[in-house]
Motif scaffolding. Sequence first.
Motif, mmCIF file in Angstrom:
data_model
loop_
_atom_site.group_PDB
_atom_site.id
_atom_site.type_symbol
_atom_site.label_atom_id
_atom_site.label_comp_id
_atom_site.label_asym_id
_atom_site.label_seq_id
_atom_site.Cartn_x
_atom_site.Cartn_y
_atom_site.Cartn_z
ATOM 1 N N ASP A 152 2.208 9.353 -5.897
ATOM 2 C CA ASP A 152 2.711 10.698 -5.603
ATOM 3 C C ASP A 152 3.794 11.120 -6.587
ATOM 4 O O ASP A 152 3.811 12.266 -7.046
ATOM 5 N N SER A 153 4.700 10.201 -6.925
ATOM 6 C CA SER A 153 5.768 10.557 -7.867
ATOM 7 C C SER A 153 5.197 10.827 -9.259
ATOM 8 O O SER A 153 5.653 11.745 -9.947
ATOM 9 N N ASN A 154 4.202 10.055 -9.673
ATOM 10 C CA ASN A 154 3.564 10.311 -10.972
ATOM 11 C C ASN A 154 2.861 11.666 -10.975
ATOM 12 O O ASN A 154 2.906 12.396 -11.968
ATOM 13 N N ARG A 155 2.225 12.003 -9.877
ATOM 14 C CA ARG A 155 1.540 13.293 -9.769
ATOM 15 C C ARG A 155 2.548 14.439 -9.876
ATOM 16 O O ARG A 155 2.314 15.424 -10.580
ATOM 17 N N LYS A 189 0.836 -1.202 0.000
ATOM 18 C CA LYS A 189 0.000 0.000 0.000
ATOM 19 C C LYS A 189 0.871 1.251 0.000
ATOM 20 O O LYS A 189 0.586 2.219 -0.708
ATOM 21 N N ARG A 190 1.944 1.222 0.782
ATOM 22 C CA ARG A 190 2.849 2.378 0.821
ATOM 23 C C ARG A 190 3.551 2.563 -0.517
ATOM 24 O O ARG A 190 3.727 3.691 -0.979
ATOM 25 N N ASP A 191 3.964 1.467 -1.154
ATOM 26 C CA ASP A 191 4.613 1.554 -2.467
ATOM 27 C C ASP A 191 3.669 2.143 -3.504
ATOM 28 O O ASP A 191 4.066 2.979 -4.319
ATOM 29 N N THR A 192 2.424 1.714 -3.482
ATOM 30 C CA THR A 192 1.434 2.232 -4.425
ATOM 31 C C THR A 192 1.225 3.723 -4.216
ATOM 32 O O THR A 192 1.168 4.492 -5.178
ATOM 33 N N GLU A 193 1.136 4.132 -2.960
ATOM 34 C CA GLU A 193 0.946 5.550 -2.652
ATOM 35 C C GLU A 193 2.164 6.373 -3.076
ATOM 36 O O GLU A 193 2.029 7.461 -3.642
ATOM 37 N N ARG A 194 3.353 5.846 -2.836
ATOM 38 C CA ARG A 194 4.588 6.530 -3.220
ATOM 39 C C ARG A 194 4.660 6.680 -4.743
ATOM 40 O O ARG A 194 5.025 7.740 -5.261
ATOM 41 N N GLU A 195 4.300 5.638 -5.462
ATOM 42 C CA GLU A 195 4.318 5.674 -6.926
ATOM 43 C C GLU A 195 3.300 6.685 -7.459
ATOM 44 O O GLU A 195 3.586 7.443 -8.387
ATOM 45 N N LEU A 216 5.495 14.336 -11.320
ATOM 46 C CA LEU A 216 6.023 14.341 -12.681
ATOM 47 C C LEU A 216 5.062 15.049 -13.639
ATOM 48 O O LEU A 216 5.475 15.907 -14.423
ATOM 49 N N HIS A 217 3.782 14.718 -13.550
ATOM 50 C CA HIS A 217 2.788 15.361 -14.420
ATOM 51 C C HIS A 217 2.677 16.853 -14.116
ATOM 52 O O HIS A 217 2.513 17.668 -15.028
ATOM 53 N N ARG A 218 2.779 17.208 -12.854
ATOM 54 C CA ARG A 218 2.716 18.616 -12.463
ATOM 55 C C ARG A 218 3.914 19.374 -13.032
ATOM 56 O O ARG A 218 3.777 20.491 -13.537
ATOM 57 N N ALA A 219 5.097 18.762 -12.974
ATOM 58 C CA ALA A 219 6.303 19.409 -13.497
ATOM 59 C C ALA A 219 6.215 19.586 -15.013
ATOM 60 O O ALA A 219 6.582 20.638 -15.546
ATOM 61 N N VAL A 220 5.719 18.580 -15.706
ATOM 62 C CA VAL A 220 5.577 18.671 -17.166
ATOM 63 C C VAL A 220 4.561 19.751 -17.529
ATOM 64 O O VAL A 220 4.776 20.544 -18.446
#
Length: 160
Positions: free
Chosen positions: A144-147, A136-142, A149-153
């Motif tokens: 957040d990182s995708n969010r 569950k923590r790995d899924t949440e971390r992934e 990345l999309h925000r930066a792009v």
Amino acid sequence: MAKQKKHPTGTIAQNKKARHDYFIEHRFEAGLVLAGWEVKSLRASKLQLVDSYVLLKDGEAWLLGSHITPLTTASTHVIADPVRTRKLLLNARELEKLAAAVQQKGYACICLSWYWSKHLVKCEIALGKGKKEYDKRDTERERDSNRELHRAVRNKGKED
């Protein structure tokens, strides 16, 4: 000529907790056996699926734990049980697949969502394998990182 009523469309309710707690492997569409007051409540989206699950018993599938809040304007001569066990309508082949998979350790059959299919109410059930706490923590971390990345792009395109 009288106006034709439009059929309700779209999702009635989703079980977001199920996607958090399980790895979803196979999905099935099932019909439901409902009473009249339940359909009226579903048109008003009075449904909760948080702890609902599917029980396979005697070659039939039953949905437990779903809560349909009765409308106050619904029929008064019927005693409404909001958390009653509801029968799911599945093919024999689908029932066999579910029964075989649920026998394996760690697998559960859960309800993901209810939605309208033309004038019928359908239930999306899934075969899921329980997540451990670190999953569950790995899924949440992934997520957040995708969010990020999309925000930066998205922000990089606005700066130019």
